[in-house]
Design an enzyme around this catalytic site. Structure first.
Site, mmCIF file in Angstrom:
data_model
loop_
_atom_site.group_PDB
_atom_site.id
_atom_site.type_symbol
_atom_site.label_atom_id
_atom_site.label_comp_id
_atom_site.label_asym_id
_atom_site.label_seq_id
_atom_site.Cartn_x
_atom_site.Cartn_y
_atom_site.Cartn_z
ATOM 1 N N ALA A 66 -0.534 -5.733 9.925
ATOM 2 C CA ALA A 66 -1.572 -6.415 10.708
ATOM 3 C C ALA A 66 -2.880 -5.658 10.491
ATOM 4 C CB ALA A 66 -1.192 -6.411 12.182
ATOM 5 N N GLY A 111 3.476 -5.796 9.681
ATOM 6 C CA GLY A 111 3.531 -7.257 9.584
ATOM 7 C C GLY A 111 3.922 -7.758 8.195
ATOM 8 N N GLU A 114 7.569 -7.547 8.155
ATOM 9 C CA GLU A 114 8.032 -8.595 9.086
ATOM 10 C C GLU A 114 7.922 -9.981 8.460
ATOM 11 O OE1 GLU A 114 5.405 -7.000 12.111
ATOM 12 O OE2 GLU A 114 7.105 -6.754 13.469
ATOM 13 N N GLU A 134 4.439 1.182 12.826
ATOM 14 C CA GLU A 134 3.631 0.914 14.023
ATOM 15 C C GLU A 134 3.580 2.095 14.992
ATOM 16 O OE1 GLU A 134 5.747 -1.228 12.664
ATOM 17 O OE2 GLU A 134 4.924 -3.251 12.699
HETATM 18 N N1 COA Z 1 -5.468 -3.034 8.361
HETATM 19 C C1 COA Z 1 -6.753 -3.023 7.984
HETATM 20 N N2 COA Z 1 -7.190 -2.457 6.836
HETATM 21 C C2 COA Z 1 -6.266 -1.896 6.045
HETATM 22 C C3 COA Z 1 -4.907 -1.874 6.373
HETATM 23 C C4 COA Z 1 -4.506 -2.480 7.592
HETATM 24 N N3 COA Z 1 -3.243 -2.532 7.974
HETATM 25 N N4 COA Z 1 -4.238 -1.228 5.391
HETATM 26 C C5 COA Z 1 -5.154 -0.879 4.477
HETATM 27 N N5 COA Z 1 -6.384 -1.268 4.877
HETATM 28 C C6 COA Z 1 -7.642 -1.093 4.173
HETATM 29 C C7 COA Z 1 -8.143 0.332 4.253
HETATM 30 O O1 COA Z 1 -8.808 0.556 5.476
HETATM 31 C C8 COA Z 1 -9.069 0.369 3.056
HETATM 32 O O2 COA Z 1 -10.253 -0.304 3.387
HETATM 33 P P1 COA Z 1 -11.704 0.364 2.995
HETATM 34 O O3 COA Z 1 -11.672 0.457 1.483
HETATM 35 O O4 COA Z 1 -12.707 -0.627 3.509
HETATM 36 O O5 COA Z 1 -11.742 1.705 3.642
HETATM 37 C C9 COA Z 1 -8.351 -0.484 2.047
HETATM 38 O O6 COA Z 1 -7.475 -1.317 2.786
HETATM 39 C C10 COA Z 1 -7.524 0.323 1.045
HETATM 40 O O7 COA Z 1 -6.628 1.124 1.781
HETATM 41 P P2 COA Z 1 -6.502 2.719 1.583
HETATM 42 O O8 COA Z 1 -5.958 3.303 2.838
HETATM 43 O O9 COA Z 1 -7.797 3.273 1.074
HETATM 44 O O10 COA Z 1 -5.424 2.765 0.405
HETATM 45 P P3 COA Z 1 -4.411 3.964 0.086
HETATM 46 O O11 COA Z 1 -3.817 3.655 -1.221
HETATM 47 O O12 COA Z 1 -5.081 5.283 0.267
HETATM 48 O O13 COA Z 1 -3.274 3.865 1.223
HETATM 49 C C11 COA Z 1 -1.683 2.724 2.640
HETATM 50 C C12 COA Z 1 -2.428 2.745 1.290
HETATM 51 C C13 COA Z 1 -0.934 1.421 2.711
HETATM 52 C C14 COA Z 1 -0.704 3.905 2.712
HETATM 53 C C15 COA Z 1 -2.722 2.840 3.790
HETATM 54 O O14 COA Z 1 -3.747 1.879 3.577
HETATM 55 C C16 COA Z 1 -2.135 2.600 5.149
HETATM 56 O O15 COA Z 1 -1.473 3.453 5.679
HETATM 57 N N6 COA Z 1 -2.410 1.389 5.733
HETATM 58 C C17 COA Z 1 -1.967 1.045 7.062
HETATM 59 C C18 COA Z 1 -0.499 0.717 7.069
HETATM 60 C C19 COA Z 1 -0.030 0.406 8.486
HETATM 61 O O16 COA Z 1 0.017 1.247 9.347
HETATM 62 N N7 COA Z 1 0.350 -0.856 8.696
HETATM 63 C C20 COA Z 1 0.871 -1.319 9.948
HETATM 64 C C21 COA Z 1 -0.209 -1.890 10.779
HETATM 65 S S1 COA Z 1 0.464 -2.490 12.302
#
Ligand code: COA
Length: 260
Positions: A66, A111, A114, A134
């Site tokens: 999400a 999500g 999910e 989460e």
């Molecule tokens: N919601 C909003 N934005 C997200 C996102 C999310 N769930 N996951 C990634 N993004 C965005 C980042 O903020 C970043 O945006 P920016 O370039 O404007 O800063 C972009 O996507 C790229 O992500 P980034 O974190 O730079 O990539 P990475 O390769 O370093 O890491 C992940 C990848 C997936 C490990 C990391 O993005 C992450 O942990 N995301 C959240 C995962 C999460 O907790 N999901 C559950 C949500 S309920």
């Protein structure tokens, strides 16, 4: 509805839905959820669509969860409403009566995991990563993760993933039964389409009732589920496709199903 965050392509009865926010790793903001809900309705109701594949744009992510920016603004009531909207969208795919396959092409977190679980089958590219992270954010799964994950992999493994937030690779996801198959990334969409077209070559009403029996039966007692199954079995005897399928076998030829 014109989609801004979703590509929707129908070819020879197969709808390919691509969540298209690669710069945000295809995170599910409210707009994506609304557009997916609309797309799920199309898959369920349009006769020209016989099945669907859901994937993510780019090479890095299926869906990274999400949208955390949206979640950061929510209070208790809009938070609950957001969970209910997401759940309803996923449930529409799950109960659309046509096979839906997730082609998981990278991160499938929160999500994303999910959504993949609400699909009927899951293919993963060998670079896919799964998780329900989460709790690391102070929330718990809200789009069905606490319900579908234990149904798919068992309570113990589900709790391990949900309580630790740990991420697992595609091979581990296959080992625990979260995905049906792992394939090289460059073959993912072709493999998903091959799998789906194989199912679409079966009798559609039989596929529909099998999907429904498994979906409904899991929530019933064994006695109730067996009765539902017997009712479906009997109902299918009223279809032309059953007669055609059995006759074709006896006549040693391929069946021609008509969805009737
Ligand atoms: N919601 C909003 N934005 C997200 C996102 C999310 N769930 N996951 C990634 N993004 C965005 C980042 O903020 C970043 O945006 P920016 O370039 O404007 O800063 C972009 O996507 C790229 O992500 P980034 O974190 O730079 O990539 P990475 O390769 O370093 O890491 C992940 C990848 C997936 C490990 C990391 O993005 C992450 O942990 N995301 C959240 C995962 C999460 O907790 N999901 C559950 C949500 S309920």
């Amino acid at each position: 509805m014109t989609y801004q965050t979703l590509l929707f392509d129908v070819r020879d009865g197969v709808a390919v839905l691509t969540i298209n926010r690669p710069d945000k790793l295809n995170a599910l903001n409210d707009q994506v959820v609304d557009e997916l809900a609309h797309a799920a309705e199309r898959v369920a109701t349009e006769d020209a669509i016989h099945g669907a594949i859901i994937t993510g744009a780019g090479t890095k992510a299926f869906i990274a969860g999400a949208d955390i920016g949206d979640l950061a603004k929510q209070g208790p009531f809009d938070g609950k409403a957001r969970a209910l909207r997401g759940q309803a969208m996923l449930r529409r795919f799950e109960t659309c009566g046509k096979p839906v396959i997730a082609a998981v092409n990278g991160y499938a977190l929160g999500g994303g995991c999910e959504l993949a679980m609400a699909c009927h089958l899951r293919l993963a590219s060998d670079n896919a990563t799964f998780g329900q992270p989460e709790v690391k954010l102070g929330i718990a799964p809200g789009y069905g993760g606490t319900q579908r994950l234990p149904r798919l992999v068992g309570k113990g493994v589900a709790l391990q993933l949900i309580l630790t937030g740990e991420m697992i690779d595609a091979h581990e996801a296959y080992r625990i039964g979260l995905v049906n198959k792992v394939v090289p990334a460059d073959q993912l969409l072709a493999e998903a389409e091959k799998l789906l077209r194989g199912i679409l070559a079966m009798a559609p009403l039989a596929v529909r009732l099998a999907l429904e029996a498994v979906d409904q039966g899991l929530e019933m007692t064994l006695e109730e589920g067996l009765l539902l199954e017997a009712n479906h079995f009997g109902l299918l005897a009223a279809t032309r496709d059953m007669k055609e399928g059995l006759r074709a076998f006896l006549e040693k030829r391929a069946p021609k199903f008509e969805n009737r």
